[in-house]
Design a protein around this motif. Structure first.
Motif, mmCIF file in Angstrom:
data_model
loop_
_atom_site.group_PDB
_atom_site.id
_atom_site.type_symbol
_atom_site.label_atom_id
_atom_site.label_comp_id
_atom_site.label_asym_id
_atom_site.label_seq_id
_atom_site.Cartn_x
_atom_site.Cartn_y
_atom_site.Cartn_z
ATOM 1 N N MET A 1 10.789 2.697 0.519
ATOM 2 C CA MET A 1 11.659 3.619 -0.230
ATOM 3 C C MET A 1 12.645 4.322 0.694
ATOM 4 O O MET A 1 13.807 4.523 0.327
ATOM 5 C CB MET A 1 10.831 4.658 -0.994
ATOM 6 N N GLU A 2 12.197 4.685 1.909
ATOM 7 C CA GLU A 2 13.113 5.313 2.873
ATOM 8 C C GLU A 2 14.269 4.358 3.192
ATOM 9 O O GLU A 2 15.423 4.768 3.292
ATOM 10 C CB GLU A 2 12.371 5.669 4.174
ATOM 11 N N LEU A 3 13.923 3.088 3.333
ATOM 12 C CA LEU A 3 14.954 2.089 3.635
ATOM 13 C C LEU A 3 15.934 1.949 2.466
ATOM 14 O O LEU A 3 17.154 1.925 2.663
ATOM 15 C CB LEU A 3 14.261 0.753 3.951
ATOM 16 N N ASP B 1 8.535 10.452 -9.048
ATOM 17 C CA ASP B 1 8.406 11.915 -9.113
ATOM 18 C C ASP B 1 8.879 12.586 -7.826
ATOM 19 O O ASP B 1 9.442 13.674 -7.848
ATOM 20 C CB ASP B 1 6.957 12.313 -9.416
ATOM 21 N N LYS B 2 8.654 11.921 -6.712
ATOM 22 C CA LYS B 2 9.020 12.511 -5.424
ATOM 23 C C LYS B 2 10.524 12.439 -5.145
ATOM 24 O O LYS B 2 11.111 13.373 -4.604
ATOM 25 C CB LYS B 2 8.276 11.753 -4.324
ATOM 26 N N LEU B 3 11.145 11.317 -5.514
ATOM 27 C CA LEU B 3 12.546 11.115 -5.113
ATOM 28 C C LEU B 3 13.547 11.882 -5.978
ATOM 29 O O LEU B 3 14.656 12.143 -5.542
ATOM 30 C CB LEU B 3 12.891 9.615 -5.082
ATOM 31 N N LYS C 1 4.722 5.840 -10.218
ATOM 32 C CA LYS C 1 4.935 7.219 -10.678
ATOM 33 C C LYS C 1 5.172 8.184 -9.527
ATOM 34 O O LYS C 1 6.086 9.017 -9.578
ATOM 35 C CB LYS C 1 3.720 7.677 -11.506
ATOM 36 N N ASP C 2 4.368 8.076 -8.456
ATOM 37 C CA ASP C 2 4.526 9.058 -7.360
ATOM 38 C C ASP C 2 5.870 8.906 -6.653
ATOM 39 O O ASP C 2 6.473 9.896 -6.241
ATOM 40 C CB ASP C 2 3.344 9.030 -6.382
ATOM 41 N N VAL C 3 6.356 7.671 -6.560
ATOM 42 C CA VAL C 3 7.669 7.436 -5.945
ATOM 43 C C VAL C 3 8.774 8.072 -6.799
ATOM 44 O O VAL C 3 9.627 8.808 -6.297
ATOM 45 C CB VAL C 3 7.919 5.914 -5.772
ATOM 46 N N ASP D 1 0.859 -1.185 0.000
ATOM 47 C CA ASP D 1 0.000 0.000 0.000
ATOM 48 C C ASP D 1 0.900 1.242 0.000
ATOM 49 O O ASP D 1 2.090 1.151 0.302
ATOM 50 C CB ASP D 1 -0.936 -0.026 1.208
ATOM 51 N N PRO D 2 0.350 2.417 -0.341
ATOM 52 C CA PRO D 2 1.198 3.603 -0.528
ATOM 53 C C PRO D 2 2.058 3.953 0.695
ATOM 54 O O PRO D 2 3.244 4.235 0.542
ATOM 55 C CB PRO D 2 0.183 4.718 -0.817
ATOM 56 N N GLN D 3 1.499 3.914 1.878
ATOM 57 C CA GLN D 3 2.292 4.284 3.057
ATOM 58 C C GLN D 3 3.459 3.323 3.265
ATOM 59 O O GLN D 3 4.595 3.733 3.519
ATOM 60 C CB GLN D 3 1.395 4.330 4.304
ATOM 61 N N THR D 4 3.173 2.020 3.132
ATOM 62 C CA THR D 4 4.222 1.012 3.296
ATOM 63 C C THR D 4 5.270 1.153 2.200
ATOM 64 O O THR D 4 6.472 1.002 2.448
ATOM 65 C CB THR D 4 3.597 -0.395 3.277
ATOM 66 N N ALA D 5 4.818 1.483 1.001
ATOM 67 C CA ALA D 5 5.754 1.688 -0.109
ATOM 68 C C ALA D 5 6.750 2.799 0.227
ATOM 69 O O ALA D 5 7.947 2.667 -0.015
ATOM 70 C CB ALA D 5 4.988 2.024 -1.389
ATOM 71 N N TRP D 6 6.234 3.873 0.839
ATOM 72 C CA TRP D 6 7.145 4.974 1.213
ATOM 73 C C TRP D 6 8.156 4.525 2.242
ATOM 74 O O TRP D 6 9.319 4.917 2.205
ATOM 75 C CB TRP D 6 6.358 6.183 1.727
ATOM 76 N N GLU D 7 7.729 3.700 3.178
ATOM 77 C CA GLU D 7 8.656 3.228 4.211
ATOM 78 C C GLU D 7 9.769 2.380 3.591
ATOM 79 O O GLU D 7 10.940 2.494 3.963
ATOM 80 C CB GLU D 7 7.888 2.435 5.276
HETATM 81 P P1 ADP Z 1 -2.563 7.553 0.196
HETATM 82 O O1 ADP Z 1 -3.170 8.839 0.741
HETATM 83 O O2 ADP Z 1 -2.672 7.411 -1.289
HETATM 84 O O3 ADP Z 1 -2.945 6.321 0.943
HETATM 85 P P2 ADP Z 1 -0.113 8.296 1.525
HETATM 86 O O4 ADP Z 1 -0.917 8.985 2.556
HETATM 87 O O5 ADP Z 1 0.830 7.248 1.946
HETATM 88 O O6 ADP Z 1 -1.005 7.687 0.367
HETATM 89 O O7 ADP Z 1 0.714 9.352 0.706
HETATM 90 C C1 ADP Z 1 0.132 10.375 -0.074
HETATM 91 C C2 ADP Z 1 1.264 11.070 -0.805
HETATM 92 O O8 ADP Z 1 2.125 11.700 0.137
HETATM 93 C C3 ADP Z 1 2.138 10.102 -1.568
HETATM 94 O O9 ADP Z 1 1.695 9.902 -2.886
HETATM 95 C C4 ADP Z 1 3.457 10.794 -1.525
HETATM 96 O O10 ADP Z 1 3.563 11.734 -2.580
HETATM 97 C C5 ADP Z 1 3.482 11.522 -0.217
HETATM 98 N N1 ADP Z 1 4.176 10.759 0.856
HETATM 99 C C6 ADP Z 1 3.630 9.964 1.794
HETATM 100 N N2 ADP Z 1 4.556 9.452 2.620
HETATM 101 C C7 ADP Z 1 5.746 9.939 2.202
HETATM 102 C C8 ADP Z 1 7.094 9.786 2.642
HETATM 103 N N3 ADP Z 1 7.442 9.030 3.684
HETATM 104 N N4 ADP Z 1 8.046 10.428 1.957
HETATM 105 C C9 ADP Z 1 7.735 11.187 0.920
HETATM 106 N N5 ADP Z 1 6.477 11.395 0.462
HETATM 107 C C10 ADP Z 1 5.499 10.770 1.076
#
Ligand code: ADP
Ligand code: ADP
Length: 226
Positions: free
Chosen positions: A177-179, A201-203, A197-199, A169-175
């Motif tokens: 990516m941090e690792l 674009d952000k990094l 795409k969001d990963v 899921d998106p939140q776990t994906a970010w975690e």
């Molecule tokens: P969703 O609301 O789709 O479940 P999140 O709340 O995890 O997703 O994240 C919404 C957006 O916030 C992501 O698409 C991303 O751009 C940004 N985001 C969330 N967590 C992080 C993070 N740890 N580092 C950088 N950007 C993040």
């Protein structure tokens, strides 16, 4: 550390999977490999791992053209690389500690080295308290952390990640990516194939875009779309 020179890959069915690939990846870079299904991303990674052979051209890693590497030297090449998959590929009958320890056992490390290194790697990925858990008892994000721990436990110079956030899921994906960013900061080169795409674009890391087997874009601090 990595250089593709006029690399072409044609599969046995005459399918041209990659052609005219010319690029350099320096030690310590973080590279996103993007492109639609069939663009050649998996082939690119398999050539690095020597799971597939280059049809023509040179592929140089740390000064050695691996297209000419004798078979007996392939295991050593692979040991210099860690690999992470979308579907984790953990051993279900082994706990977290043993999944990571196993990667050290098959590369010939002593029990003493294993007892020292595994806890430190589990700590790095934030799983010290899950060492005795089995994969089926873990969330997707935790399973991916185990697979990353396994991939880095032998200190590879290159980490290859094939859609590592694809099942998360998106939140776990970010975690995750941090690792991966942390591991990269410690000096490991990372090549990550992704559709996220969001990963990308952000990094704002280097983006190499493949389309029908050719590089259509190669940008420092790139984005997913043109
Ligand atoms: P969703 O609301 O789709 O479940 P999140 O709340 O995890 O997703 O994240 C919404 C957006 O916030 C992501 O698409 C991303 O751009 C940004 N985001 C969330 N967590 C992080 C993070 N740890 N580092 C950088 N950007 C993040
Ligand atoms: P991606 O990972 O970007 O989806 P692949 O590298 O898997 O792309 O595939 C690139 C092209 O090579 C595709 O047209 C695919 O069908 C073809 N291909 C991949 N593997 C093989 C194989 N083992 N034999 C024949 N063709 C293959």
């Amino acid at each position: 550390m990595i250089e593709f020179i006029d690399v072409k890959k044609i599969y046995k069915n005459d399918k041209i999977a990659l052609s005219n690939i010319n690029l350099k990846i320096d030690k310590g870079e973080f590279v996103f490999l993007i492109g639609s299904s069939g663009a050649g991303k998996s082939t690119f990674m398999k050539l690095l791992l020597k799971e597939e052979e280059v049809t023509s051209g040179k592929l140089i890693i740390d000064g050695v053209d691996i297209t000419k590497l004798p078979r007996r030297k392939v295991p050593k090449l692979r040991r210099s690389m860690g690999i992470v998959f979308q579907d984790f590929r953990l051993l279900q009958n082994k706990n977290v500690y043993d999944n990571v320890a196993f990667a050290m056992e098959i590369t010939g490390h002593s029990q003493k080295e294993i007892r020292r290194k595994v806890p430190s790697v589990l700590s790095l990925v934030g799983l010290s308290d899950k060492a005795k858990s089995y994969p089926s008892e873990l969330s997707g994000g935790e399973q991916q952390r185990v697979s990353i721990a396994r991939a880095i436990v032998n200190n590879p110079s290159l980490l290859i990640a094939d859609e590592p956030t694809g099942n998360l899921d998106p939140q776990t994906a970010w975690e995750i990516m941090e690792l991966l960013k942390d591991i990269n900061k410690r000096g490991t080169t990372v090549i990550m194939a992704t559709h996220a795409k969001d990963v990308v674009d952000k990094l704002k890391k280097r983006v190499i875009a493949l389309e029908k087997g050719v590089i259509v874009r190669d940008e420092e601090r790139g984005t997913y779309d043109e």
